[in-house]
Design a protein around this motif. Sequence first.
Motif, PDB file in Angstrom:
ATOM      1  N   ALA A   1       0.840  -1.318   0.131  1.00 38.09           N
ATOM      2  CA  ALA A   1       0.073  -0.041  -0.016  1.00 38.09           C
ATOM      3  C   ALA A   1       1.015   1.169   0.143  1.00 38.09           C
ATOM      4  CB  ALA A   1      -0.873  -0.012   1.036  1.00 38.09           C
ATOM      5  N   ARG A   2       0.296   2.350  -0.330  1.00 40.93           N
ATOM      6  CA  ARG A   2       1.109   3.606  -0.534  1.00 40.93           C
ATOM      7  C   ARG A   2       1.234   4.282   1.080  1.00 40.93           C
ATOM      8  NH1 ARG A   2      -3.150   6.295  -4.504  1.00 40.93           N
ATOM      9  NH2 ARG A   2      -3.477   7.647  -2.736  1.00 40.93           N
ATOM     10  N   GLN A   3       2.415   5.002   1.024  1.00 46.88           N
ATOM     11  CA  GLN A   3       2.783   5.378   2.397  1.00 46.88           C
ATOM     12  C   GLN A   3       1.735   6.275   2.996  1.00 46.88           C
ATOM     13  OE1 GLN A   3       5.181   4.134   4.070  1.00 46.88           O
ATOM     14  NE2 GLN A   3       4.582   5.528   5.640  1.00 46.88           N
TER      15      GLN A   3
ATOM     16  N   ILE B   1      -0.896   3.963   4.779  1.00 56.61           N
ATOM     17  CA  ILE B   1      -0.583   3.398   5.823  1.00 56.61           C
ATOM     18  C   ILE B   1      -0.354   4.349   7.158  1.00 56.61           C
ATOM     19  CG2 ILE B   1       1.610   2.226   7.075  1.00 56.61           C
ATOM     20  CD1 ILE B   1       2.540   1.102   4.358  1.00 56.61           C
ATOM     21  N   VAL B   2      -0.316   5.641   6.939  1.00 57.02           N
ATOM     22  CA  VAL B   2      -0.235   6.524   7.841  1.00 57.02           C
ATOM     23  C   VAL B   2      -1.498   6.774   8.476  1.00 57.02           C
ATOM     24  CG1 VAL B   2      -0.109   9.127   8.410  1.00 57.02           C
ATOM     25  CG2 VAL B   2       1.665   8.149   6.950  1.00 57.02           C
ATOM     26  N   VAL B   3      -2.637   6.261   8.065  1.00 58.32           N
ATOM     27  CA  VAL B   3      -4.356   6.385   8.522  1.00 58.32           C
ATOM     28  C   VAL B   3      -4.123   5.521   9.611  1.00 58.32           C
ATOM     29  CG1 VAL B   3      -4.971   7.364   6.326  1.00 58.32           C
ATOM     30  CG2 VAL B   3      -5.167   4.784   7.001  1.00 58.32           C
ATOM     31  N   LEU B   4      -3.212   4.500   9.747  1.00 58.29           N
ATOM     32  CA  LEU B   4      -3.241   3.332  10.740  1.00 58.29           C
ATOM     33  C   LEU B   4      -2.821   3.768  12.105  1.00 58.29           C
ATOM     34  CD1 LEU B   4      -2.063   0.405   8.441  1.00 58.29           C
ATOM     35  CD2 LEU B   4      -4.322   1.017   8.822  1.00 58.29           C
ATOM     36  N   HIS B   5      -2.030   4.680  12.087  1.00 58.15           N
ATOM     37  CA  HIS B   5      -1.287   5.065  13.208  1.00 58.15           C
ATOM     38  C   HIS B   5      -2.262   5.298  14.543  1.00 58.15           C
ATOM     39  CE1 HIS B   5       2.826   6.239  11.223  1.00 58.15           C
ATOM     40  NE2 HIS B   5       2.263   5.044  10.916  1.00 58.15           N
ATOM     41  N   SER B   6      -3.378   6.148  14.362  1.00 56.10           N
ATOM     42  CA  SER B   6      -3.930   6.330  15.275  1.00 56.10           C
ATOM     43  C   SER B   6      -4.744   5.060  16.046  1.00 56.10           C
ATOM     44  CB  SER B   6      -5.047   7.396  15.029  1.00 56.10           C
ATOM     45  OG  SER B   6      -5.832   7.070  13.840  1.00 56.10           O
ATOM     46  N   LEU B   7      -5.046   4.129  15.196  1.00 51.67           N
ATOM     47  CA  LEU B   7      -5.379   3.001  15.862  1.00 51.67           C
ATOM     48  C   LEU B   7      -4.675   1.965  16.299  1.00 51.67           C
ATOM     49  CD1 LEU B   7      -7.613   2.028  12.563  1.00 51.67           C
ATOM     50  CD2 LEU B   7      -8.635   2.723  14.734  1.00 51.67           C
ATOM     51  N   THR B   8      -3.083   2.100  16.244  1.00 47.00           N
ATOM     52  CA  THR B   8      -2.286   1.319  16.753  1.00 47.00           C
ATOM     53  C   THR B   8      -1.638   1.567  18.082  1.00 47.00           C
ATOM     54  OG1 THR B   8      -0.714   2.052  15.653  1.00 47.00           O
ATOM     55  CG2 THR B   8      -1.656   0.247  14.391  1.00 47.00           C
TER      56      THR B   8
ATOM     57  N   PRO C   1     -10.093   8.826  12.698  1.00 44.48           N
ATOM     58  CA  PRO C   1     -10.488  10.171  12.326  1.00 44.48           C
ATOM     59  C   PRO C   1     -11.088  10.069  10.825  1.00 44.48           C
ATOM     60  CG  PRO C   1      -8.240  10.471  12.401  1.00 44.48           C
ATOM     61  CD  PRO C   1      -8.377   9.015  12.755  1.00 44.48           C
ATOM     62  N   ILE C   2     -12.329  10.255  10.589  1.00 46.03           N
ATOM     63  CA  ILE C   2     -12.881  10.086   9.152  1.00 46.03           C
ATOM     64  C   ILE C   2     -12.877  11.655   8.565  1.00 46.03           C
ATOM     65  CG2 ILE C   2     -14.737   9.188   7.641  1.00 46.03           C
ATOM     66  CD1 ILE C   2     -15.528   7.167   9.748  1.00 46.03           C
ATOM     67  N   ASP C   3     -12.119  12.406   8.023  1.00 41.81           N
ATOM     68  CA  ASP C   3     -11.968  13.744   7.696  1.00 41.81           C
ATOM     69  C   ASP C   3     -13.127  14.078   6.674  1.00 41.81           C
ATOM     70  OD1 ASP C   3      -9.401  13.730   8.800  1.00 41.81           O
ATOM     71  OD2 ASP C   3      -8.346  13.382   7.047  1.00 41.81           O
ATOM     72  N   LYS C   4     -13.678  13.171   5.831  1.00 44.15           N
ATOM     73  CA  LYS C   4     -14.792  13.638   4.979  1.00 44.15           C
ATOM     74  C   LYS C   4     -16.076  13.684   5.427  1.00 44.15           C
ATOM     75  CE  LYS C   4     -12.516  11.364   0.759  1.00 44.15           C
ATOM     76  NZ  LYS C   4     -12.571  10.354  -0.090  1.00 44.15           N
ATOM     77  N   THR C   5     -16.152  12.995   6.890  1.00 43.46           N
ATOM     78  CA  THR C   5     -17.710  13.103   7.321  1.00 43.46           C
ATOM     79  C   THR C   5     -17.495  14.140   8.725  1.00 43.46           C
ATOM     80  OG1 THR C   5     -17.221  11.010   8.810  1.00 43.46           O
ATOM     81  CG2 THR C   5     -18.361  10.855   6.664  1.00 43.46           C
TER      82      THR C   5
ATOM     83  N   THR D   1       6.363   3.400  11.733  1.00 49.24           N
ATOM     84  CA  THR D   1       5.168   2.318  11.717  1.00 49.24           C
ATOM     85  C   THR D   1       5.554   1.083  12.336  1.00 49.24           C
ATOM     86  OG1 THR D   1       4.629   3.396   9.869  1.00 49.24           O
ATOM     87  CG2 THR D   1       3.634   1.043  10.039  1.00 49.24           C
ATOM     88  N   ARG D   2       6.539   0.478  12.265  1.00 52.43           N
ATOM     89  CA  ARG D   2       6.877  -0.827  12.655  1.00 52.43           C
ATOM     90  C   ARG D   2       6.757  -0.974  14.297  1.00 52.43           C
ATOM     91  NH1 ARG D   2      10.303  -4.365   9.199  1.00 52.43           N
ATOM     92  NH2 ARG D   2      11.249  -5.167  11.011  1.00 52.43           N
ATOM     93  N   GLN D   3       7.269   0.148  14.940  1.00 55.75           N
ATOM     94  CA  GLN D   3       7.212   0.134  16.399  1.00 55.75           C
ATOM     95  C   GLN D   3       6.010   0.361  16.787  1.00 55.75           C
ATOM     96  OE1 GLN D   3      10.189   2.466  18.365  1.00 55.75           O
ATOM     97  NE2 GLN D   3      11.580   2.413  16.479  1.00 55.75           N
ATOM     98  N   ARG D   4       4.748   0.272  16.151  1.00 54.99           N
ATOM     99  CA  ARG D   4       3.474   0.262  16.770  1.00 54.99           C
ATOM    100  C   ARG D   4       2.869  -0.974  16.722  1.00 54.99           C
ATOM    101  NH1 ARG D   4       0.896   5.233  16.477  1.00 54.99           N
ATOM    102  NH2 ARG D   4       2.448   6.900  15.964  1.00 54.99           N
TER     103      ARG D   4
END
Length: 269
Positions: free
Chosen positions: A112-114, A117-124, A131-135, A166-169
Motif C-alpha cells: 500500500a502507499r505510504q 499506511i499513515v491512517v493506521l497510526h491512530s488505531l495502533t 478520524p474520518i475527515d470526509k464526514t 510504523t513498525r514500532q506500533r
Amino acid sequence: MHLHKSADVVTTCEPFYLPSGQEVAVFGQCHANNLAVMLKGPTGCGKTRFIEHMAWQLKRPLITVACHDDLSASDLIGRYLIRHDGTVWQDGPLTTAVRTGAICYLDEVVEARQDTIVVLHSLTDYRRMLPIDKTGELLEAAPGFQLVVSYNPGYQRMLKDLKPSTRQRFVAMDLDFLPFDHEVTVIERESGVDHATAHALVSLAQRLRKLQDRGLSEVPSTRLLIAAALLFKGGIAIKQACYNAVVSPLSDDEFLVGAMQDLIDATFV
C-alpha cells in the motif's frame, strides 16, 4: 476502486491450523490487550490461515484486505457514493472493522502507499481512534477491534519496507514454514493424499528451498505443495503435478526449471 476484501463474518467451522510455537498464545494476549500485530513470513507459510484460525478462536468477525500499490486511504476508510437520490456515505473495510469490533487483516501491507499506511497510526496506540475527515467523525474502536498486518520480509527487503515509526506500533510475530512432520500433516489434512506422498512432497520442497541461494527468488510454499497433492489426488501423475503446481509457478528461468525438474526426478523415482 481496486479492493479485495472478505465478507464481515464469523467463521463457523474451525480453520485447520497446526501451531509450531507460541504464536497462538502470543496473539491471544495481543488481542486481550488491544495490541496491533504484524505477521512476518515467506509467501504461503500460513499467515492468512493463522489469522483465520485466531478469528475463529476469539469469535471475532474477520475482514481481510489484499493490499496493492493503488490502495488509497479512501479505499480503507470509505467514500461518498452518488446515487439517483443524492449522495450516501459508505464505510470502507477498515471503518467497518473499527465500528463493529472486527479483526482487520491487511495482507502484504507494504504494497500500500505510504500515505495510506499513515491512517493506521491512530488505531495502533492508546487512542484506538479513526478520524474520518470526509464526514468529520472521530470513530472510537469498538471492543474486540484489532489491526493485523502481514508482509514477506525476504521479498520486501529488496523493494519496500515499513518505516520504523510504523513498525514500532506493532507486536511482531515471525512465522515460517512448518517443521517437517507438521508440514506433512498439513498436506495430508488439506489434500487427502496418503502419508508417503505428503512426506515425499515435503522432502522435495526442502530440497527446492535450498535453491534460493542459487537465484530462486521465491521458494515453494506449503500452499503449492497442497496444490500438487490435490492434482495428484485427482489423477495427475505426481511428477506432472509437481511441475504444474510447484516448478512452473516459481520460475521461467531455463536453468532453474531444469534444476527443479532434476530434483523432482530424484524424489519420485
